[in-house]
Write a protein that holds these residues in place. Structure first.
Motif, PDB file in Angstrom:
ATOM      1  N   ALA A 163      20.619   5.265   1.582  1.00 21.23           N
ATOM      2  CA  ALA A 163      20.570   5.909   0.263  1.00 21.23           C
ATOM      3  C   ALA A 163      21.325   7.235   0.288  1.00 21.23           C
ATOM      4  CB  ALA A 163      19.120   6.131  -0.165  1.00 21.23           C
ATOM      5  N   ARG A 164      21.166   7.999   1.366  1.00 19.16           N
ATOM      6  CA  ARG A 164      21.877   9.276   1.461  1.00 19.16           C
ATOM      7  C   ARG A 164      23.389   9.051   1.516  1.00 19.16           C
ATOM      8  NH1 ARG A 164      17.646  10.415   5.112  1.00 19.16           N
ATOM      9  NH2 ARG A 164      18.996  10.434   6.961  1.00 19.16           N
ATOM     10  N   LEU A 165      23.811   7.996   2.229  1.00 17.57           N
ATOM     11  CA  LEU A 165      25.235   7.683   2.270  1.00 17.57           C
ATOM     12  C   LEU A 165      25.742   7.225   0.900  1.00 17.57           C
ATOM     13  CD1 LEU A 165      26.064   5.767   5.584  1.00 17.57           C
ATOM     14  CD2 LEU A 165      26.751   8.069   4.937  1.00 17.57           C
ATOM     15  N   MET A 166      24.968   6.395   0.237  1.00 14.38           N
ATOM     16  CA  MET A 166      25.369   5.899  -1.078  1.00 14.38           C
ATOM     17  C   MET A 166      25.548   7.044  -2.076  1.00 14.38           C
ATOM     18  SD  MET A 166      25.657   2.462  -1.218  1.00 14.38           S
ATOM     19  CE  MET A 166      25.235   1.850  -2.851  1.00 14.38           C
ATOM     20  N   LEU A 167      24.749   8.086  -1.924  1.00 17.32           N
ATOM     21  CA  LEU A 167      24.789   9.211  -2.853  1.00 17.32           C
ATOM     22  C   LEU A 167      25.704  10.336  -2.373  1.00 17.32           C
ATOM     23  CD1 LEU A 167      20.976   9.347  -3.673  1.00 17.32           C
ATOM     24  CD2 LEU A 167      22.803   8.522  -5.177  1.00 17.32           C
ATOM     25  N   GLY A 168      26.264  10.180  -1.183  1.00 18.56           N
ATOM     26  CA  GLY A 168      27.091  11.229  -0.599  1.00 18.56           C
ATOM     27  C   GLY A 168      28.515  11.206  -1.105  1.00 18.56           C
ATOM     28  N   ALA A 169      29.345  12.000  -0.455  1.00 22.85           N
ATOM     29  CA  ALA A 169      30.740  12.139  -0.862  1.00 22.85           C
ATOM     30  C   ALA A 169      31.464  10.799  -0.826  1.00 22.85           C
ATOM     31  CB  ALA A 169      31.451  13.133   0.056  1.00 22.85           C
ATOM     32  N   ALA A 170      32.380  10.625  -1.759  1.00 23.54           N
ATOM     33  CA  ALA A 170      33.147   9.378  -1.853  1.00 23.54           C
ATOM     34  C   ALA A 170      34.286   9.412  -0.846  1.00 23.54           C
ATOM     35  CB  ALA A 170      33.671   9.182  -3.262  1.00 23.54           C
ATOM     36  N   GLU A 171      33.920   9.329   0.426  1.00 27.23           N
ATOM     37  CA  GLU A 171      34.904   9.376   1.501  1.00 27.23           C
ATOM     38  C   GLU A 171      34.473   8.464   2.631  1.00 27.23           C
ATOM     39  OE1 GLU A 171      34.785  13.554   2.297  1.00 27.23           O
ATOM     40  OE2 GLU A 171      33.094  13.393   3.683  1.00 27.23           O
ATOM     41  N   ALA A 172      35.443   8.017   3.417  1.00 26.44           N
ATOM     42  CA  ALA A 172      35.143   7.159   4.562  1.00 26.44           C
ATOM     43  C   ALA A 172      34.439   7.967   5.643  1.00 26.44           C
ATOM     44  CB  ALA A 172      36.429   6.551   5.114  1.00 26.44           C
ATOM     45  N   SER A 173      33.501   7.324   6.345  1.00 31.50           N
ATOM     46  CA  SER A 173      32.801   8.007   7.437  1.00 31.50           C
ATOM     47  C   SER A 173      32.201   6.975   8.382  1.00 31.50           C
ATOM     48  CB  SER A 173      31.683   8.908   6.887  1.00 31.50           C
ATOM     49  OG  SER A 173      30.678   8.136   6.226  1.00 31.50           O
ATOM     50  N   GLY A 174      31.788   7.469   9.549  1.00 31.05           N
ATOM     51  CA  GLY A 174      31.145   6.585  10.510  1.00 31.05           C
ATOM     52  C   GLY A 174      32.116   6.017  11.532  1.00 31.05           C
ATOM     53  N   PRO A 175      31.618   5.085  12.347  1.00 32.37           N
ATOM     54  CA  PRO A 175      30.306   4.442  12.164  1.00 32.37           C
ATOM     55  C   PRO A 175      29.145   5.386  12.450  1.00 32.37           C
ATOM     56  CG  PRO A 175      31.298   3.722  14.219  1.00 32.37           C
ATOM     57  CD  PRO A 175      32.336   4.537  13.523  1.00 32.37           C
ATOM     58  N   HIS A 176      28.095   5.248  11.640  1.00 32.71           N
ATOM     59  CA  HIS A 176      26.881   6.032  11.796  1.00 32.71           C
ATOM     60  C   HIS A 176      25.860   5.200  12.569  1.00 32.71           C
ATOM     61  CE1 HIS A 176      28.186   9.004   8.767  1.00 32.71           C
ATOM     62  NE2 HIS A 176      28.694   7.959   8.126  1.00 32.71           N
ATOM     63  N   TYR A 177      25.467   5.679  13.740  1.00 32.01           N
ATOM     64  CA  TYR A 177      24.457   4.982  14.548  1.00 32.01           C
ATOM     65  C   TYR A 177      23.072   5.479  14.129  1.00 32.01           C
ATOM     66  CZ  TYR A 177      28.294   3.397  17.482  1.00 32.01           C
ATOM     67  OH  TYR A 177      29.446   2.800  17.943  1.00 32.01           O
ATOM     68  N   VAL A 178      22.195   4.546  13.788  1.00 29.17           N
ATOM     69  CA  VAL A 178      20.872   4.923  13.291  1.00 29.17           C
ATOM     70  C   VAL A 178      19.794   4.243  14.129  1.00 29.17           C
ATOM     71  CG1 VAL A 178      19.356   5.068  11.286  1.00 29.17           C
ATOM     72  CG2 VAL A 178      21.840   5.073  10.955  1.00 29.17           C
ATOM     73  N   GLU A 179      18.926   5.048  14.735  1.00 33.85           N
ATOM     74  CA  GLU A 179      17.807   4.512  15.502  1.00 33.85           C
ATOM     75  C   GLU A 179      16.562   5.346  15.243  1.00 33.85           C
ATOM     76  OE1 GLU A 179      17.913   5.678  19.923  1.00 33.85           O
ATOM     77  OE2 GLU A 179      20.051   5.438  19.455  1.00 33.85           O
ATOM     78  N   GLY A 180      15.459   4.973  15.870  1.00 32.30           N
ATOM     79  CA  GLY A 180      14.196   5.660  15.671  1.00 32.30           C
ATOM     80  C   GLY A 180      14.112   6.962  16.446  1.00 32.30           C
ATOM     81  N   PRO A 181      12.931   7.589  16.463  1.00 31.94           N
ATOM     82  CA  PRO A 181      12.776   8.883  17.127  1.00 31.94           C
ATOM     83  C   PRO A 181      12.999   8.833  18.632  1.00 31.94           C
ATOM     84  CG  PRO A 181      10.652   8.053  16.328  1.00 31.94           C
ATOM     85  CD  PRO A 181      11.701   7.181  15.748  1.00 31.94           C
ATOM     86  N   GLU A 182      12.830   7.669  19.247  1.00 30.36           N
ATOM     87  CA  GLU A 182      13.125   7.486  20.665  1.00 30.36           C
ATOM     88  C   GLU A 182      13.392   6.007  20.928  1.00 30.36           C
ATOM     89  OE1 GLU A 182       9.575   7.714  23.365  1.00 30.36           O
ATOM     90  OE2 GLU A 182       8.659   8.600  21.590  1.00 30.36           O
ATOM     91  N   ARG A 183      13.748   5.673  22.167  1.00 33.91           N
ATOM     92  CA  ARG A 183      13.997   4.273  22.508  1.00 33.91           C
ATOM     93  C   ARG A 183      12.733   3.630  23.064  1.00 33.91           C
ATOM     94  NH1 ARG A 183      20.336   3.451  24.163  1.00 33.91           N
ATOM     95  NH2 ARG A 183      21.092   4.333  22.199  1.00 33.91           N
TER      96      ARG A 183
END
Length: 288
Positions: free
Chosen positions: A186-206
């Motif tokens: 949602a934050r990416l969808m609402l963010g600047a209209a520019e290319a970014s990433g790849p964004h790695y997303v994981e939990g608070p720890e492994r």
């Protein structure tokens, strides 16, 4: 208008709800409108379109400004790689001639070029293909292993006191709750209209399969152990779950790559939901 593909799945649903909570206009695309009834109740516009109907899908996408692209998983009884490449090609074809502000796509940790390696290859190709369309700047999310993949283990934890895994009990995996992926998307969808990433997303720890077993044990109030399936039995284990031969082989390859090529991004985005909190909520929900 935000157009959401895969809105009735774990991540798409979380994203849709996150956008609606911010009073954003959302159109969700689904093959069965009945599956999106709860999202419609919350304010989403629901469109029933099969992803393979490129003309209809193009019409929907053309009516929006930002797109969340999630390639639908193929039934495991099929040749999943072949089928998912077909759906990817259909999405790309539907984008022809569209001019959007931004595309956010859902990829995976370990995405890499290659054939017969399940989602790792297909989703890498998706990242590249969406960028090549020129329809919009693309931001790719490379999601960690979904905590929701352990949902099916609730039954065996309850009945057998076991969590079945193809990974060793102490093998640490990046894992993430779908809710946290939806919030980040949602934050990416609402963010600047520019290319970014790849964004790695994981939990608070492994977390490891052993951590999963301990989380179930704590939530259920009974002992739970890890039952490890050895590599030589992986393909047969997938086949026993209804996977086709081709799907079983590609999932074996994907599992082996995950085990052998642990990915360590320098600055992953971290969701707030711990494995213990996720499993505890899963157990509570099953009791209602």
């Amino acid at each position: 208008m935000h157009i959401i593909l895969g809105a009735t799945g774990h991540v798409g649903s979380a994203l849709t709800q996150a956008l609606l909570a911010r009073n954003e206009p959302v159109t969700v695309v689904t093959r069965k409108a009945s599956k999106a009834e709860s999202l419609k109740t919350k304010g989403a516009h629901v469109v029933e379109v099969d992803v393979f109907d490129t003309t209809a899908l193009h019409r929907v996408i053309e009516g929006g400004h930002r797109l969340f692209a999630l390639n639908p998983p193929a039934p495991p009884s099929t040749d999943t790689v072949a089928e998912e490449r077909k759906s990817l090609n259909a999405i790309v074809a539907a984008l022809e001639g569209c001019k959007l502000e931004k595309i956010v796509c859902e990829s995976t940790y370990g995405a890499q070029p290659g054939d017969g390696i399940g989602d790792l290859g297909v989703l890498y190709d998706m990242e590249q293909a969406l960028r090549q369309t020129g329809a919009a700047p693309v931001s790719a999310i490379r999601a960690a292993y979904y905590m929701s993949n352990w949902d099916a283990s609730l039954a065996t934890a309850q009945k057998e006191g076991k969590v079945h895994s193809m990974y060793p009990p102490d093998f640490k995996l990046p894992m993430v709750a779908p809710h946290d992926l939806g919030e980040f998307a949602a934050r990416l969808m609402l963010g600047a209209a520019e290319a970014s990433g790849p964004h790695y997303v994981e939990g608070p720890e492994r977390y490891s399969p052993g951590d999963v077993a301990r989380a179930f044990a704590q939530a259920l109030g009974r002992p739970v152990q890890v039952a490890v399936t050895p590599p030589e039995q992986w393909e047969q284990a997938f086949r026993s779950l209804g996977f086709s031969e081709a799907a079983a082989k590609s999932y074996v390859a994907m599992t082996r790559l995950t085990l052998e090529s642990k990915e360590e991004p320098e600055r992953p985005e971290r969701g707030a939901t711990s494995l213990e909190a996720y499993i505890s909520a899963l157990v509570r929900k099953s009791a209602t």
